[in-house]
Design a protein around this motif. Sequence first.
Motif, PDB file in Angstrom:
ATOM      1  N   ARG A  82      -7.712  27.453  17.247  1.00 49.53           N
ATOM      2  CA  ARG A  82      -7.265  26.220  16.571  1.00 49.53           C
ATOM      3  C   ARG A  82      -8.344  25.614  15.673  1.00 49.53           C
ATOM      4  O   ARG A  82      -8.074  24.655  14.940  1.00 49.53           O
ATOM      5  CB  ARG A  82      -6.802  25.190  17.613  1.00 49.53           C
ATOM      6  CG  ARG A  82      -5.584  25.638  18.405  1.00 49.53           C
ATOM      7  CD  ARG A  82      -5.134  24.583  19.396  1.00 49.53           C
ATOM      8  NE  ARG A  82      -4.438  23.477  18.734  1.00 49.53           N
ATOM      9  CZ  ARG A  82      -4.096  22.347  19.349  1.00 49.53           C
ATOM     10  NH1 ARG A  82      -4.408  22.169  20.630  1.00 49.53           N
ATOM     11  NH2 ARG A  82      -3.463  21.393  18.693  1.00 49.53           N
ATOM     12  N   GLY A 141      -9.209  26.744  13.071  1.00 51.48           N
ATOM     13  CA  GLY A 141      -8.711  26.911  11.709  1.00 51.48           C
ATOM     14  C   GLY A 141      -8.189  25.635  11.087  1.00 51.48           C
ATOM     15  O   GLY A 141      -8.311  25.416   9.883  1.00 51.48           O
ATOM     16  N   TRP A 142      -7.612  24.751  11.930  1.00 51.57           N
ATOM     17  CA  TRP A 142      -7.119  23.472  11.400  1.00 51.57           C
ATOM     18  C   TRP A 142      -8.270  22.599  10.897  1.00 51.57           C
ATOM     19  O   TRP A 142      -8.100  21.826   9.946  1.00 51.57           O
ATOM     20  CB  TRP A 142      -6.343  22.723  12.485  1.00 51.57           C
ATOM     21  CG  TRP A 142      -5.042  23.375  12.830  1.00 51.57           C
ATOM     22  CD1 TRP A 142      -4.755  24.143  13.921  1.00 51.57           C
ATOM     23  CD2 TRP A 142      -3.847  23.344  12.047  1.00 51.57           C
ATOM     24  NE1 TRP A 142      -3.461  24.577  13.885  1.00 51.57           N
ATOM     25  CE2 TRP A 142      -2.871  24.100  12.745  1.00 51.57           C
ATOM     26  CE3 TRP A 142      -3.503  22.749  10.823  1.00 51.57           C
ATOM     27  CZ2 TRP A 142      -1.577  24.282  12.258  1.00 51.57           C
ATOM     28  CZ3 TRP A 142      -2.208  22.929  10.352  1.00 51.57           C
ATOM     29  CH2 TRP A 142      -1.262  23.681  11.060  1.00 51.57           C
ATOM     30  N   THR A 150      -6.581  33.218  11.168  1.00 51.98           N
ATOM     31  CA  THR A 150      -6.949  33.217  12.583  1.00 51.98           C
ATOM     32  C   THR A 150      -5.848  33.860  13.422  1.00 51.98           C
ATOM     33  O   THR A 150      -6.124  34.617  14.364  1.00 51.98           O
ATOM     34  CB  THR A 150      -7.222  31.784  13.068  1.00 51.98           C
ATOM     35  OG1 THR A 150      -8.288  31.216  12.302  1.00 51.98           O
ATOM     36  CG2 THR A 150      -7.621  31.772  14.540  1.00 51.98           C
ATOM     37  N   VAL A 182      -5.547  28.917   9.367  1.00 55.14           N
ATOM     38  CA  VAL A 182      -4.636  29.086  10.499  1.00 55.14           C
ATOM     39  C   VAL A 182      -3.981  30.468  10.451  1.00 55.14           C
ATOM     40  O   VAL A 182      -3.882  31.173  11.462  1.00 55.14           O
ATOM     41  CB  VAL A 182      -3.562  27.977  10.493  1.00 55.14           C
ATOM     42  CG1 VAL A 182      -2.548  28.200  11.606  1.00 55.14           C
ATOM     43  CG2 VAL A 182      -4.217  26.615  10.642  1.00 55.14           C
ATOM     44  N   SER A 232     -11.267  30.900   5.084  1.00 55.79           N
ATOM     45  CA  SER A 232     -10.981  31.763   6.222  1.00 55.79           C
ATOM     46  C   SER A 232     -12.172  32.630   6.576  1.00 55.79           C
ATOM     47  O   SER A 232     -12.400  32.934   7.755  1.00 55.79           O
ATOM     48  CB  SER A 232      -9.776  32.648   5.898  1.00 55.79           C
ATOM     49  OG  SER A 232      -8.691  31.856   5.466  1.00 55.79           O
TER      50      SER A 232
END
Length: 387
Positions: free
Chosen positions: A132, A134-135, A259, A256, A307
């Motif tokens: 998470r 990634g958020w 990931t 997100v 990313s």
Amino acid sequence: MSPATRLLVAGCLAMVVAMGIGRFYYTPMLPLMQREYGFDAAVAGLIASANFGGYLVGSIAASMLAPGVTRVWVFRLALIGSVATTAAMGLTDSTPMWIALRTLSGIASALAMIAGAGMVAEALAKIEEPGRIGWYFGGVGLGILVSGMLAQFAGGLSAAQMWLLAGGIGVLLLPFIFRELIERELEPRPHRASAGRRRPRPLRLWPLFVNYTCEGLGYSVFATFIVAIVKARPQTEAIGDWVWVVVGLAGLPSTVLWTALAERFGFAVSLILAYVVQIAGVLLPAASGSGLAALAAAVMFGGTFLSITALTLPLGRHGAGGRGFAVLTAGFGAGQMLGPVIAGYMVTLGYGFRAALYGSAAVLAFGLAVLIYGVVTRTEAPGAVAT
């Protein structure tokens, strides 16, 4: 909202302030500033590199931070510094002052990003939800989107007014961020069975360090000059600001999505694929001057550069006694400090941005080769699943 969701929203907004606006707002502002103040690509690259140099200093300082109250206050002061230096860009027309302000802004961005990432990543790791994160990094894409929209729809304002407006937006976001992004323990959520989900298994630090340093140098040319490059071409001038908006739109969900891809196919494999896509995106505006190529490049670049950071963090954060991400970010900062200066002088000397983009793609390709070497030669633990 749950405590975990509030933490992630606050982290996302912190990245809007410190990175999306504080660090990357210069890109859509650059053509307007050059038009109003008349400086060339060499000066533009110098100002950009000052920010990246500050980012390097901030990264080194952040490597000394330990969890606790000090880290929270460093994070808060860094966000205040980011907002203040952004607004102050609109209070002067002096190149030395711009360089000084962008240097301080870079220091603030690095401290805020690394301190915030540490607090969020550690809280998520304790509840076994590292993906998470990634958020958190998605906030950079949201900030880039905001900065691009400001440049597109506030066209009647001067450069000075645009900087002040961006600083004002940052001020409005600070109270919520300060209240929610703190050192905290989260309650684990019930999980569905996820036997096939891959977990990040660390790589050796040195190949990851070389790779991420090359990423800093290679990505920074595109990130600094793409709007100026597109606006300088008569056939694409009208979409210059929209290119940066597209970078932000692509970046917003990218961390997100990548990931999720990493949890299915492996973090190292996904990181390699992200580099392949990014290299193609950097090459596109060099190989073609069309608007379609510029927009496709924006999607490919915006969809990968955040990313790459989000995938590198879990692979490298355990190195150097737990300060691996700060060490990697220092290498990244050193690389990105060089990129805009080299590209700016290449343009001033007559080589043009096309040569600079080809050069940055070559640096990224070298970094990718080192990453692949690090993955191939990684010592496998008995029973480990390759990631």
